[in-house]
Design a protein around this motif. Structure first.
Motif, PDB file in Angstrom:
ATOM      1  N   GLY A 153      60.613  12.998  16.497  1.00  0.00           N
ATOM      2  CA  GLY A 153      60.769  12.323  17.777  1.00  0.00           C
ATOM      3  C   GLY A 153      60.012  13.031  18.884  1.00  0.00           C
ATOM      4  N   LEU A 154      60.070  14.367  18.891  1.00  0.00           N
ATOM      5  CA  LEU A 154      59.317  15.128  19.888  1.00  0.00           C
ATOM      6  C   LEU A 154      57.813  15.000  19.671  1.00  0.00           C
ATOM      7  CD1 LEU A 154      61.459  18.399  20.199  1.00  0.00           C
ATOM      8  CD2 LEU A 154      61.318  16.488  21.795  1.00  0.00           C
ATOM      9  N   LEU A 155      57.384  14.961  18.411  1.00  0.00           N
ATOM     10  CA  LEU A 155      55.951  14.750  18.126  1.00  0.00           C
ATOM     11  C   LEU A 155      55.502  13.374  18.604  1.00  0.00           C
ATOM     12  CD1 LEU A 155      55.630  16.324  14.550  1.00  0.00           C
ATOM     13  CD2 LEU A 155      54.753  17.240  16.715  1.00  0.00           C
ATOM     14  N   ASN A 156      56.380  12.398  18.464  1.00  0.00           N
ATOM     15  CA  ASN A 156      56.043  11.048  18.935  1.00  0.00           C
ATOM     16  C   ASN A 156      55.908  11.003  20.450  1.00  0.00           C
ATOM     17  OD1 ASN A 156      56.026   8.458  17.060  1.00  0.00           O
ATOM     18  ND2 ASN A 156      57.310  10.000  16.073  1.00  0.00           N
ATOM     19  N   VAL A 178      67.860   7.272  10.991  1.00  0.00           N
ATOM     20  CA  VAL A 178      66.743   6.647  10.271  1.00  0.00           C
ATOM     21  C   VAL A 178      66.144   5.512  11.095  1.00  0.00           C
ATOM     22  CG1 VAL A 178      66.109   5.321   8.223  1.00  0.00           C
ATOM     23  CG2 VAL A 178      67.607   7.310   8.001  1.00  0.00           C
ATOM     24  N   ILE A 179      67.000   4.656  11.649  1.00  0.00           N
ATOM     25  CA  ILE A 179      66.511   3.515  12.443  1.00  0.00           C
ATOM     26  C   ILE A 179      65.823   4.002  13.710  1.00  0.00           C
ATOM     27  CG2 ILE A 179      67.262   1.512  13.785  1.00  0.00           C
ATOM     28  CD1 ILE A 179      69.470   1.089  11.698  1.00  0.00           C
ATOM     29  N   ALA A 180      66.380   5.014  14.352  1.00  0.00           N
ATOM     30  CA  ALA A 180      65.758   5.560  15.562  1.00  0.00           C
ATOM     31  C   ALA A 180      64.386   6.138  15.241  1.00  0.00           C
ATOM     32  CB  ALA A 180      66.652   6.630  16.179  1.00  0.00           C
ATOM     33  N   LEU A 181      64.291   6.874  14.149  1.00  0.00           N
ATOM     34  CA  LEU A 181      63.020   7.480  13.753  1.00  0.00           C
ATOM     35  C   LEU A 181      61.980   6.409  13.434  1.00  0.00           C
ATOM     36  CD1 LEU A 181      61.480  10.051  13.113  1.00  0.00           C
ATOM     37  CD2 LEU A 181      62.464  10.012  10.816  1.00  0.00           C
ATOM     38  N   ALA A 182      62.383   5.372  12.708  1.00  0.00           N
ATOM     39  CA  ALA A 182      61.455   4.290  12.368  1.00  0.00           C
ATOM     40  C   ALA A 182      60.996   3.557  13.622  1.00  0.00           C
ATOM     41  CB  ALA A 182      62.127   3.322  11.394  1.00  0.00           C
ATOM     42  N   LEU A 215      68.484  -4.776  20.854  1.00  0.00           N
ATOM     43  CA  LEU A 215      67.847  -3.532  21.245  1.00  0.00           C
ATOM     44  C   LEU A 215      66.395  -3.436  20.776  1.00  0.00           C
ATOM     45  CD1 LEU A 215      70.834  -1.114  20.526  1.00  0.00           C
ATOM     46  CD2 LEU A 215      69.759  -1.463  22.751  1.00  0.00           C
ATOM     47  N   SER A 216      65.922  -4.422  20.014  1.00  0.00           N
ATOM     48  CA  SER A 216      64.549  -4.433  19.474  1.00  0.00           C
ATOM     49  C   SER A 216      64.296  -3.229  18.571  1.00  0.00           C
ATOM     50  CB  SER A 216      63.514  -4.455  20.603  1.00  0.00           C
ATOM     51  OG  SER A 216      63.689  -5.563  21.433  1.00  0.00           O
ATOM     52  N   LEU A 217      65.265  -2.883  17.765  1.00  0.00           N
ATOM     53  CA  LEU A 217      65.123  -1.759  16.849  1.00  0.00           C
ATOM     54  C   LEU A 217      64.529  -2.224  15.528  1.00  0.00           C
ATOM     55  CD1 LEU A 217      68.550  -0.038  17.544  1.00  0.00           C
ATOM     56  CD2 LEU A 217      66.316   0.956  18.038  1.00  0.00           C
ATOM     57  N   VAL A 218      63.754  -1.366  14.895  1.00  0.00           N
ATOM     58  CA  VAL A 218      63.210  -1.640  13.569  1.00  0.00           C
ATOM     59  C   VAL A 218      64.373  -1.728  12.590  1.00  0.00           C
ATOM     60  CG1 VAL A 218      61.763  -0.678  11.720  1.00  0.00           C
ATOM     61  CG2 VAL A 218      61.022  -0.505  14.108  1.00  0.00           C
ATOM     62  N   PRO A 219      64.405  -2.704  11.688  1.00  0.00           N
ATOM     63  CA  PRO A 219      63.398  -3.728  11.373  1.00  0.00           C
ATOM     64  C   PRO A 219      63.644  -5.077  12.067  1.00  0.00           C
ATOM     65  CG  PRO A 219      65.034  -3.689   9.640  1.00  0.00           C
ATOM     66  CD  PRO A 219      65.489  -2.686  10.671  1.00  0.00           C
ATOM     67  N   PHE A 220      64.351  -5.078  13.188  1.00  0.00           N
ATOM     68  CA  PHE A 220      64.676  -6.331  13.881  1.00  0.00           C
ATOM     69  C   PHE A 220      63.841  -6.474  15.158  1.00  0.00           C
ATOM     70  CE2 PHE A 220      68.390  -4.505  11.778  1.00  0.00           C
ATOM     71  CZ  PHE A 220      68.646  -5.477  10.825  1.00  0.00           C
ATOM     72  N   HIS A 221      62.630  -5.964  15.110  1.00  0.00           N
ATOM     73  CA  HIS A 221      61.759  -5.891  16.279  1.00  0.00           C
ATOM     74  C   HIS A 221      60.628  -6.904  16.249  1.00  0.00           C
ATOM     75  CE1 HIS A 221      59.465  -4.022  13.130  1.00  0.00           C
ATOM     76  NE2 HIS A 221      58.383  -4.111  13.890  1.00  0.00           N
ATOM     77  N   ALA A 223      59.672   1.653  20.922  1.00  0.00           N
ATOM     78  CA  ALA A 223      59.775   3.113  20.809  1.00  0.00           C
ATOM     79  C   ALA A 223      60.899   3.652  21.680  1.00  0.00           C
ATOM     80  CB  ALA A 223      58.436   3.748  21.189  1.00  0.00           C
ATOM     81  N   HIS A 224      61.023   3.137  22.898  1.00  0.00           N
ATOM     82  CA  HIS A 224      62.065   3.634  23.798  1.00  0.00           C
ATOM     83  C   HIS A 224      63.457   3.204  23.338  1.00  0.00           C
ATOM     84  CE1 HIS A 224      59.997   5.735  27.036  1.00  0.00           C
ATOM     85  NE2 HIS A 224      58.986   4.923  26.811  1.00  0.00           N
ATOM     86  N   ALA A 225      63.558   2.076  22.637  1.00  0.00           N
ATOM     87  CA  ALA A 225      64.845   1.720  22.036  1.00  0.00           C
ATOM     88  C   ALA A 225      65.255   2.776  21.017  1.00  0.00           C
ATOM     89  CB  ALA A 225      64.749   0.344  21.383  1.00  0.00           C
ATOM     90  N   GLY A 226      64.256   3.291  20.285  1.00  0.00           N
ATOM     91  CA  GLY A 226      64.543   4.388  19.369  1.00  0.00           C
ATOM     92  C   GLY A 226      64.991   5.636  20.105  1.00  0.00           C
ATOM     93  N   PHE A 227      64.345   5.944  21.240  1.00  0.00           N
ATOM     94  CA  PHE A 227      64.778   7.098  22.037  1.00  0.00           C
ATOM     95  C   PHE A 227      66.189   6.895  22.580  1.00  0.00           C
ATOM     96  CE2 PHE A 227      60.100   7.940  22.580  1.00  0.00           C
ATOM     97  CZ  PHE A 227      60.109   9.186  21.974  1.00  0.00           C
TER      98      PHE A 227
END
Length: 487
Positions: free
Chosen positions: A422-425, A280-284, A227-233, A309-313
């Protein structure tokens, strides 16, 4: 089970394994066709291979559609489970494969034609991922997808592609090893690899919560990598920059869709509560992806950080851990397919008009020379930002609504933080997504004036076909959500 019963089960499963069997024979036929056409002219060779590949994808998709309405059930014992949800995700990755082949037919990626059988092998692996409910089968299907992805990344043979392929391989090997270790721990704790077995919840409940958390998080590492999520991105920007655009557009959607389904199945099977670590992972991922994209000058690297970023969303809906959240995540990934693949295609087509450059500056002043493509790209960028009247707004609205509902009930501070930041992002992403229409319409090219290159035949129609659902599902999201909610 007796041998006769096992054979009977295999035959029964094969009769419901049509799309996958077709792809196996189709890949073999495509390789043989490639060998037979070696003495033909390169143009004819390329046209036949692309046409046959597209035909195979279309037929596979037709077989997948034919599975809707059939009875759900296990295949090959308890290795695979085919239901309406799995069929829907198979349809999503099939559409992505078809768009990738069409993208390649409109451009000329620096890839030998060997990439087409590998793409179909990757599609086969994704089909298996969507149906996997056995931990070992999940691992094997992810490895099929990963090995095919490594090959596609390095296949062009350039120095940059080789470096990207090596980085992809190294990070993938480490994440696979960690995932396999987590699977072995879960097997030791439960005595089964079947996620649908009642033993999973019963046996894990007998162990310390910390042990369960550790084993489960190790298992999830492989999915976070896909999913390319932090920290595996870390591999994502280099791979996206080095790989030809049709392949990158496929990478940006299809493996993520299949990994998302596995993630939902794993989380619902485990008794542990992962709402906080997921938040936490989604926010990061959202924050790092957006901040990194702000400074990019290469279009593909910018979209690489955008996909992080969209993976986080995507994870926003999952972290809500509710039926509404899972439905929102499914809606998000299904519509994100059209948005992101259209973005890569349109940038590629516009960049080809300027000599094949993919920097942002190469888009300057193209808005009036290529009005159809530029308008479509503007719609896509508005959708990636999450503004109306595009389905990007609807997808984010559904995901954050599900998160807010859960956060109010649980009072989890990390979920509240994910909702607010997330909304601010989403607002922050305006600063780099809207660069594209600004460069297209409000800047003039700084280099020497060049004559507008002719658009490839069919480019405008494909751009229209991809942008139409982006607008349609904003006005009629119920058409897709009713389908998803019926799983």
């Amino acid at each position: 089970m007796q041998l006769a019963d096992q054979l009977q089960e295999i035959l029964r499963s094969l009769s419901r394994f049509g799309p996958e069997l077709f792809l196996v024979f189709g890949i073999a036929g495509l390789v043989i066709t490639d060998l037979l056409l070696l003495r033909q002219s390169p143009a004819r060779h390329r046209a036949v291979m692309l046409g046959l590949s597209l035909l195979l994808v279309v037929v596979a998709g037709t077989l997948v559609i034919g599975q809707f309405g059939q009875d759900s059930g296990f295949l090959f014992g308890s290795l695979l489970f085919r239901d309406e949800q799995a069929i829907f995700f198979k349809l999503v990755v099939t559409v992505a494969a078809g768009v990738a082949v069409l993208h390649a037919s409109l451009t000329r990626p620096r890839l030998p034609l060997d990439w087409l059988p590998i793409l179909l092998a990757l599609l086969l692996g994704l089909y298996l991922m969507t149906m996997s409910v056995n931990l070992l089968m999940i691992y094997l299907s992810i490895e099929i997808v990963s090995i095919s992805s490594y090959l596609l990344t390095a296949l062009s043979g350039t120095r940059r592609a080789s470096e990207g392929g090596i980085k992809y391989l190294l990070f993938g090997a480490v994440s696979s090893a960690i995932m396999l270790y987590g699977i072995s721990l879960l097997y030791g704790l439960t005595g089964t690899l079947d996620l649908t077995s009642s033993l999973v919840e019963v046996e894990l409940a007998k162990n310390s919560p910390y042990v369960v958390y550790l084993a489960s998080l190790l298992l999830l590492v492989g999915l976070f990598f896909k999913l390319s999520l932090v920290p595996f991105h870390v591999w994502t920007p280099d791979v996206y920059e080095a790989t030809p655009t049709p392949v990158v557009s496929f990478f940006s959607v299809a493996p993520k869709a299949a990994a998302l389904l596995i993630l939902m199945r794993v989380l619902t099977s485990l008794p542990a509560n992962f709402q906080t670590p997921l938040a936490v992972i989604a926010l990061a991922s959202i924050t790092l992806g957006n901040l990194s994209a702000l400074w990019q000058t290469d279009a593909r690297r910018l979209l690489a950080y955008s996909t992080i970023a969209h993976a986080g969303f995507l994870l926003v809906g999952i972290s809500a851990f509710s039926e509404a959240g899972f439905d929102a995540a499914t809606f998000y990934v299904a519509t994100y397919l059209f948005i992101n693949m259209a973005a890569f295609l349109l940038i590629d087509l516009l960049a080809d008009a300027q000599g094949g450059q993919l920097t942002l500056r190469s888009l300057e002043g193209l808005g009036f020379r290529h009005p159809q493509l530029a308008l479509a790209l503007t719609v896509v960028m508005v959708a990636l930002t999450g503004l109306p009247p595009t389905v990007g707004f609807t997808a984010k609205l559904l995901a954050f609504s599900a998160l807010w509902e859960t956060a109010q009930q649980s009072g989890n501070p990390w979920q509240v933080a994910l909702f607010a930041i997330g909304l601010l992002n989403a607002i922050l992403s305006l600063f780099y997504y809207l660069k594209f229409p600004y460069l297209l319409y409000f800047r003039t090219a700084t280099g020497p004036e060049t004559e507008a290159a002719a658009q490839p035949r069919g480019a405008g129609w494909l751009a229209l076909a991809l942008t139409f659902p982006i607008l349609l599902f904003f006005f009629r999201p119920d058409w897709l959500m009713t389908w998803i909610a019926g799983f």
